[in-house]
Design an enzyme around this catalytic site. Structure first.
Site, PDB file in Angstrom:
ATOM      1  N   ARG A   1      40.682  44.506  36.886  1.00  0.00           N
ATOM      2  CA  ARG A   1      41.474  45.728  36.851  1.00  0.00           C
ATOM      3  C   ARG A   1      40.706  46.834  37.565  1.00  0.00           C
ATOM      4  NH1 ARG A   1      45.117  42.958  35.952  1.00  0.00           N
ATOM      5  NH2 ARG A   1      46.510  42.910  34.137  1.00  0.00           N
TER       6      ARG A   1
ATOM      7  N   HIS B   1      46.628  43.705  44.773  1.00  0.00           N
ATOM      8  CA  HIS B   1      46.824  43.077  43.456  1.00  0.00           C
ATOM      9  C   HIS B   1      47.597  41.756  43.579  1.00  0.00           C
ATOM     10  CE1 HIS B   1      47.043  43.984  38.879  1.00  0.00           C
ATOM     11  NE2 HIS B   1      47.077  42.668  39.089  1.00  0.00           N
TER      12      HIS B   1
HETATM   13  P1  NDP Z   1      40.080  36.047  28.727  1.00  0.00           P
HETATM   14  O1  NDP Z   1      40.403  36.895  27.552  1.00  0.00           O
HETATM   15  O2  NDP Z   1      40.306  34.595  28.653  1.00  0.00           O
HETATM   16  O3  NDP Z   1      38.544  36.250  29.110  1.00  0.00           O
HETATM   17  C1  NDP Z   1      37.928  37.481  29.051  1.00  0.00           C
HETATM   18  C2  NDP Z   1      36.410  37.276  29.125  1.00  0.00           C
HETATM   19  O4  NDP Z   1      35.790  38.561  29.156  1.00  0.00           O
HETATM   20  C3  NDP Z   1      35.865  36.549  27.904  1.00  0.00           C
HETATM   21  O5  NDP Z   1      34.849  35.680  28.296  1.00  0.00           O
HETATM   22  C4  NDP Z   1      35.274  37.675  27.052  1.00  0.00           C
HETATM   23  O6  NDP Z   1      34.188  37.266  26.257  1.00  0.00           O
HETATM   24  C5  NDP Z   1      34.803  38.613  28.137  1.00  0.00           C
HETATM   25  N1  NDP Z   1      34.680  39.988  27.630  1.00  0.00           N
HETATM   26  C6  NDP Z   1      35.649  40.804  27.183  1.00  0.00           C
HETATM   27  N2  NDP Z   1      35.132  41.980  26.758  1.00  0.00           N
HETATM   28  C7  NDP Z   1      33.804  41.880  26.937  1.00  0.00           C
HETATM   29  C8  NDP Z   1      32.720  42.745  26.681  1.00  0.00           C
HETATM   30  N3  NDP Z   1      32.907  43.962  26.150  1.00  0.00           N
HETATM   31  N4  NDP Z   1      31.489  42.322  26.972  1.00  0.00           N
HETATM   32  C9  NDP Z   1      31.288  41.089  27.490  1.00  0.00           C
HETATM   33  N5  NDP Z   1      32.265  40.205  27.764  1.00  0.00           N
HETATM   34  C10 NDP Z   1      33.519  40.606  27.488  1.00  0.00           C
HETATM   35  O7  NDP Z   1      40.872  36.685  29.960  1.00  0.00           O
HETATM   36  P2  NDP Z   1      41.390  35.941  31.275  1.00  0.00           P
HETATM   37  O8  NDP Z   1      40.277  35.179  31.856  1.00  0.00           O
HETATM   38  O9  NDP Z   1      42.647  35.216  30.986  1.00  0.00           O
HETATM   39  O10 NDP Z   1      41.766  37.197  32.204  1.00  0.00           O
HETATM   40  C11 NDP Z   1      40.794  38.137  32.611  1.00  0.00           C
HETATM   41  C12 NDP Z   1      41.424  39.304  33.326  1.00  0.00           C
HETATM   42  O11 NDP Z   1      41.778  38.968  34.662  1.00  0.00           O
HETATM   43  C13 NDP Z   1      42.735  39.828  32.749  1.00  0.00           C
HETATM   44  O12 NDP Z   1      42.503  40.652  31.622  1.00  0.00           O
HETATM   45  C14 NDP Z   1      43.331  40.604  33.907  1.00  0.00           C
HETATM   46  O13 NDP Z   1      42.921  41.951  33.837  1.00  0.00           O
HETATM   47  C15 NDP Z   1      42.700  39.948  35.137  1.00  0.00           C
HETATM   48  N6  NDP Z   1      43.721  39.299  35.984  1.00  0.00           N
HETATM   49  C16 NDP Z   1      43.950  39.810  37.247  1.00  0.00           C
HETATM   50  C17 NDP Z   1      44.843  39.195  38.092  1.00  0.00           C
HETATM   51  C18 NDP Z   1      45.027  39.666  39.492  1.00  0.00           C
HETATM   52  O14 NDP Z   1      45.969  39.238  40.172  1.00  0.00           O
HETATM   53  N7  NDP Z   1      44.171  40.491  40.029  1.00  0.00           N
HETATM   54  C19 NDP Z   1      45.638  38.024  37.668  1.00  0.00           C
HETATM   55  C20 NDP Z   1      45.286  37.540  36.350  1.00  0.00           C
HETATM   56  C21 NDP Z   1      44.369  38.180  35.537  1.00  0.00           C
HETATM   57  P3  NDP Z   1      34.403  36.343  24.936  1.00  0.00           P
HETATM   58  O15 NDP Z   1      35.068  35.089  25.421  1.00  0.00           O
HETATM   59  O16 NDP Z   1      33.031  36.098  24.458  1.00  0.00           O
HETATM   60  O17 NDP Z   1      35.272  37.119  24.009  1.00  0.00           O
HETATM   61  C1  OXD Z   2      47.572  39.607  35.280  1.00  0.00           C
HETATM   62  C2  OXD Z   2      47.778  40.203  36.598  1.00  0.00           C
HETATM   63  O1  OXD Z   2      46.978  40.235  34.403  1.00  0.00           O
HETATM   64  O2  OXD Z   2      48.571  39.643  37.397  1.00  0.00           O
HETATM   65  O3  OXD Z   2      48.018  38.443  35.080  1.00  0.00           O
HETATM   66  O4  OXD Z   2      47.147  41.206  36.921  1.00  0.00           O
END
Ligand code: NDP
Ligand code: OXD
Length: 309
Positions: free
Chosen positions: A224, A272
């Site tokens: 993001r 995006h």
């Molecule tokens: P998940 O919830 O599966 O993974 C998030 C990861 O971030 C986890 O490993 C979590 O740790 C870690 N995390 C969260 N907060 C913290 C913190 N404060 N400190 C350290 N580690 C942290 O999310 P996804 O992988 O499914 O998605 C990730 C992001 O990708 C989405 O939220 C979205 O914003 C972005 N996205 C963007 C897209 C685009 O087109 N640009 C498309 C799809 C997604 P833990 O597992 O230990 O809790």
């Molecule tokens: C998502 C995105 O969060 O597309 O899946 O940004």
């Protein structure tokens, strides 16, 4: 038992007919008239603030994306209802493709060869750094980050990941928690951000964290825009500490025409699109979630409201 679609104008058509299987009514907000009391499920990516709270019989909310920051920005989001995020192998695969593409574009110096071709010049060169010495760090080793890590590991890069809790991904060194962030950053020639946007991760990439990266590091943000302090990023590149960045997401989207990011010679901008939710996959996942809830069971991928992801 009707569904309300809260999507930008013109997008309702993508979802309306696949979701209306079995004669279920699916209304597109702003297009179709509906009685708020009739709505049991809502589907959105970034709903208008306050709207979900006005639906008295809402049972659950489905996100069309993996990230749910667009919902939780709404101070009136009904936190007692399950918010179900989109977790899908196609989405993870496409995100990983994007991460691999942008690591490789720099690692294999694509711009150098493009410039040489433009001058019809045979300009051979070695890789600036051997693959096995090019360290890639994944910020956020969750559903998507893990697939990015695995794909990059399989290409021969030494890969590390940082998350809140310790992970066990074969061949990927895991760093966990705020106390290990600096050590993690110090070992990243490439940094790929795939964190969720929460109060804890907002502007996590700033002057201080950039300074922890080795000189010449390259930043790829596919999470993001709110993760990156954009003026700090530009300064770190212009100062020569970072070699450049690929940004798919921005603090303000669409990226304003006046943003200096557009024309920065060391920043690659994409709008995006690192991965785009497939209507077929999302429909399948929403319908399966609804069926689970209607059976009285707990759906998968419910957001933990205390963590915010
Ligand atoms: P998940 O919830 O599966 O993974 C998030 C990861 O971030 C986890 O490993 C979590 O740790 C870690 N995390 C969260 N907060 C913290 C913190 N404060 N400190 C350290 N580690 C942290 O999310 P996804 O992988 O499914 O998605 C990730 C992001 O990708 C989405 O939220 C979205 O914003 C972005 N996205 C963007 C897209 C685009 O087109 N640009 C498309 C799809 C997604 P833990 O597992 O230990 O809790
Ligand atoms: C998502 C995105 O969060 O597309 O899946 O940004």
């Amino acid at each position: 038992m009707s569904i309300l679609l809260l999507v930008p104008p013109g997008w309702g058509g993508l979802w309306q007919s696949p979701l209306s299987v079995g004669g279920r009514k699916v209304y597109a907000h702003g297009v179709d008239p509906y009685d708020p009391a009739e709505i049991v499920y809502a589907v959105s990516f970034r709903p208008p603030p306050g709207l979900l709270k006005s639906l008295p019989n809402l049972k659950a909310v489905f996100s069309l994306g993996a990230g749910v920051d667009g919902f939780l920005l709404d101070p009136d989001f009904p936190k007692d209802k399950p918010l179900i995020r989109f977790v899908d192998e196609t989405l993870s695969r496409e995100m990983a493709q994007f991460a691999v593409l942008h690591v490789l574009m720099q690692h294999r110096t694509v711009a150098h060869f493009a410039a040489a071709q433009a001058e019809s010049t045979w300009r051979q060169r070695m890789l600036p750094r051997p693959t096995e010495e090019t360290r890639v760090g994944i910020l956020g080793l969750g559903e998507i980050g893990t697939v990015c890590a695995e794909r990059l590991r399989d290409m021969g890069f030494p890969v590390t990941g940082w998350s809140r809790t310790r992970k066990s991904v074969e061949g990927v060194k895991s760093y966990a928690g705020a106390g290990e962030l600096d050590t993690f950053l110090a070992g990243c020639d490439f940094l790929v951000c795939v964190l969720p946007l929460t109060p804890d991760t907002r502007h996590i990439l700033n002057t201080e964290t950039f300074a922890r990266l080795p000189k010449g590091a390259y930043v790829i943000n596919i999470a993001r825009g709110g993760h990156v302090n954009e003026p700090d990023l530009i300064a770190a590149i212009d100062y020569g500490h970072l070699s450049g960045a690929t940004l798919d997401v921005f603090e303000t989207e669409p990226l304003p025409e006046t943003s200096p990011i557009w024309k920065h010679p060391k920043i690659i901008v994409t709008p995006h699109v690192a991965a785009i939710t497939s209507p077929t996959a999302a429909t399948r996942s929403i319908l399966s979630g609804i069926a689970t809830i209607e059976r009285g069971e707990e759906p998968k991928n419910v957001v933990d409201m205390t963590r915010g992801y």
